[in-house]
Design an enzyme around this catalytic site. Structure first.
Site, PDB file in Angstrom:
ATOM      1  CE1 TYR A 140       9.640   4.578 -11.069  1.00 38.80           C
ATOM      2  CE2 TYR A 140      11.067   4.143 -12.953  1.00 38.80           C
ATOM      3  CZ  TYR A 140      10.151   3.702 -12.021  1.00 38.80           C
ATOM      4  OH  TYR A 140       9.754   2.389 -12.031  1.00 38.80           O
TER       5      TYR A 140
ATOM      6  CD  GLU B 183       8.412   1.766  -8.854  1.00 40.92           C
ATOM      7  OE1 GLU B 183       8.043   1.914 -10.029  1.00 40.92           O
ATOM      8  OE2 GLU B 183       7.626   1.446  -7.936  1.00 40.92           O
TER       9      GLU B 183
END
Length: 397
Positions: free
Chosen positions: A118, A206
């Site tokens: 991530y 993101e």
């Protein structure tokens, strides 16, 4: 301004970030053509069909599927396009899917195991610095990781005077447990990602997941991108990326007439001039036992046309049980606002919800007299508490 995944990836790619390649399709036939083109260009045999909506958690709602042949591409795309996709980030009604991204399969077998990470870039409002947040737990909800295993989330703050330093990119790769070519690839990926964030004037990048492929390449498999609206004047080409089908229809209408409006879930409509006073008014409504139905800042020119436009937008919300108008007459004169309210009310005809008007500042006494003598079903107030009491009274009926 939120972007679709494919749009975010296009921006990333323009700054040298390796992405999972894909082609957008508006229907099943276009999806098949896209799959054929991807196979010719990338050699991929399988394809991933991804619903393009402004919401995360698409996979959980059935909006991301793997197709192993062209027939499956056609069938899956046909089912996803037109569906109302419900995810943890949408309303209970979901969002209608208008297009899909047909992407290459990047989870191919090779010399090493694939790994998912991530990574996001955003502003740390506490320190006023940009920050890279990253974790070894890619492909999962980062909120769940933060709650259950917070030690697996790392952050790297960037000094704005020098930007991202090479040692910081290397530290990120090290903390992600990478070595060899994958380590070098990750440092390049991080540097390019941060450059994309800064130069596109984004407020969020993101990537979940960032993938280490079986041959040690690092790429963005997904992309959630938000561009700062206030910087769009520097990026005229980005303005064309806006998809108003994905936005709140009332907010789009308000923006078109120059009103700062945010839709909320309450029962008291707000019409205020100035963001600070609007926030205080929302607190006032809460204290009076209500819930604000919106944030609406009419700005410094609250004339009849502007007030009427604001009325119409507020009344589009069927949950509104009362409207509180709270104006401080500094730049704008209160009597002009009062006349605007009266004219707007007469132009619209019957308004079936109680209206409380609090005007303070220049010519407030004249404004109150105008409201009281208008013969309209409008209640005037001078003090904050008086307005709160009147809101409470109409809500208790």
């Amino acid at each position: 301004m939120n972007l679709h995944e494919y749009q975010g990836k296009e921006i990333l790619s323009s700054f040298g970030v390796r992405i999972q390649r894909g082609i957008v399709a508006q229907n099943a036939n276009e999806a098949v053509a896209a799959a054929k083109q991807l196979t010719a260009e990338t050699g991929t045999g399988w394809h991933v069909i991804k619903a393009q909506i402004h919401a995360g958690g698409r996979g959980k709602g059935g909006g991301v599927k793997l197709a192993k042949n062209l027939q499956e591409v056609e069938d899956i795309a046909g089912k996803i396009i037109g569906m109302n996709l419900i995810t943890p980030q949408t309303s209970k009604e979901g969002k209608k899917v208008h297009q899909v991204l047909v992407a290459e399969d990047v989870y191919y077998p090779g010399a090493s195991e694939t790994s998912e990470f991530y990574m996001s870039v955003l502003l740390n409002r506490g320190t006023g610095r940009n920050m890279i947040m990253y974790s070894t737990e890619g492909g999962m909800d980062i909120e769940t990781v933060a709650e259950e295993t917070p030690h697996l989330i790392f952050t790297e703050e960037i000094d704005p005077s020098v930007g991202l330093m090479p040692f910081q990119a290397r530290r990120i790769a090290f903390n992600l447990g990478l070595s060899g070519n994958a380590f070098k690839e990750m440092t390049k990926f991080v540097a390019s990602l941060y450059t994309a964030y800064v130069k596109s004037d984004a407020s969020l990048f993101e990537i979940n997941p960032v993938l280490k492929t079986s041959d040690d390449k690092i790429m963005a498999v997904d992309a959630k991108v938000t561009i700062d609206d206030n910087a769009l004047f520097r990026h005229k080409d980005y303005m064309d990326l806006r998809d108003i089908r994905e936005e709140n229809a009332i907010e789009v209408e308000a923006k078109a007439v120059g009103l700062n409006y945010v839709d909320l879930d309450g029962n008291v409509g707000c019409m205020v001039n100035g963001a600070g006073l609007a926030m205080a008014t929302m607190d006032l409504i809460k204290q009076a036992g209500g819930e604000p139905a919106n944030f609406l800042d009419v700005g410094g020119t609250a004339d009849a046309a502007r007030v009427e436009a604001a009325f119409k937008i507020i009344l589009k919300d069927p949950a509104v049980k009362a409207i509180l108008i709270n104006i401080f007459g500094g730049i704008v004169r209160c009597d002009r606002v009062a006349q605007g309210v009266i004219d707007a009310y007469k132009n619209m005809g019957t308004i079936n919800v109680p209206i409380i008007v609090r005007l303070q500042g220049t010519n407030a006494d004249i404004a109150k007299e105008l409201i009281d003598n208008s013969g309209l079903d409008v209640m005037s107030a001078t003090e904050f508490q008086e307005a709160a009491d009147k809101v409470q009274a109409v809500l208790s009926k």
